[in-house]
Write a protein that holds these residues in place. Structure first.
Motif, short mmCIF file in Angstrom:
data_model
loop_
_atom_site.label_atom_id
_atom_site.label_comp_id
_atom_site.label_asym_id
_atom_site.label_seq_id
_atom_site.Cartn_x
_atom_site.Cartn_y
_atom_site.Cartn_z
N GLN A 1 15.77 -29.93 -1.39
CA GLN A 1 16.16 -30.74 -0.24
C GLN A 1 14.99 -31.57 0.29
O GLN A 1 15.17 -32.71 0.69
N GLN A 2 13.82 -30.99 0.30
CA GLN A 2 12.64 -31.72 0.76
C GLN A 2 12.35 -32.90 -0.16
O GLN A 2 12.05 -34.00 0.31
N ARG B 1 15.19 -38.36 6.46
CA ARG B 1 14.49 -37.56 7.48
C ARG B 1 15.26 -36.29 7.79
O ARG B 1 14.68 -35.21 7.91
N VAL B 2 16.58 -36.41 7.93
CA VAL B 2 17.42 -35.24 8.22
C VAL B 2 17.38 -34.27 7.04
O VAL B 2 17.23 -33.06 7.22
N GLY C 1 15.43 -29.23 4.63
CA GLY C 1 14.64 -28.56 3.61
C GLY C 1 13.50 -27.77 4.20
O GLY C 1 13.17 -26.67 3.73
N ASN C 2 12.88 -28.31 5.25
CA ASN C 2 11.80 -27.59 5.92
C ASN C 2 12.29 -26.30 6.55
O ASN C 2 11.63 -25.26 6.47
N VAL C 3 13.46 -26.37 7.18
CA VAL C 3 14.04 -25.17 7.78
C VAL C 3 14.35 -24.15 6.71
O VAL C 3 14.06 -22.96 6.85
N LEU D 1 18.68 -17.50 4.92
CA LEU D 1 19.79 -18.44 5.07
C LEU D 1 20.64 -18.58 3.82
O LEU D 1 21.72 -19.12 3.88
N ASN D 2 20.18 -18.12 2.68
CA ASN D 2 20.89 -18.35 1.43
C ASN D 2 22.35 -17.92 1.44
O ASN D 2 23.19 -18.65 0.94
#
Length: 64
Positions: A4-5, A42-43, A48-50, A58-59
């Protein structure tokens, strides 16, 4: 860095390029599309950072 990042960085970069090309060519449509893609990036990077921070916790909730 997770997927995601990386996708977010790619969208952000491509959006910035489109936005600048739109400004130079005075193409407002391309400029707007670039801005939207940059915002999406950006979102996506933030998500991805979260995910990177919270990791495995969270998986089960974020299967996609």
């Amino acid at each position: 860095m997770n997927k995601q990042q990386l996708k977010g960085m790619g969208n952000r970069t491509m959006g910035e390029i489109k936005e600048q090309v739109g400004r130079v060519t005075r193409n407002r449509s391309l400029e707007a599309k670039g801005h939207a893609q940059e915002t999406k990036g950006r979102v996506q990077s933030g998500f991805g950072n979260v995910r990177a921070k919270w990791g495995i916790a969270l998986n089960p909730f974020l299967m996609y």
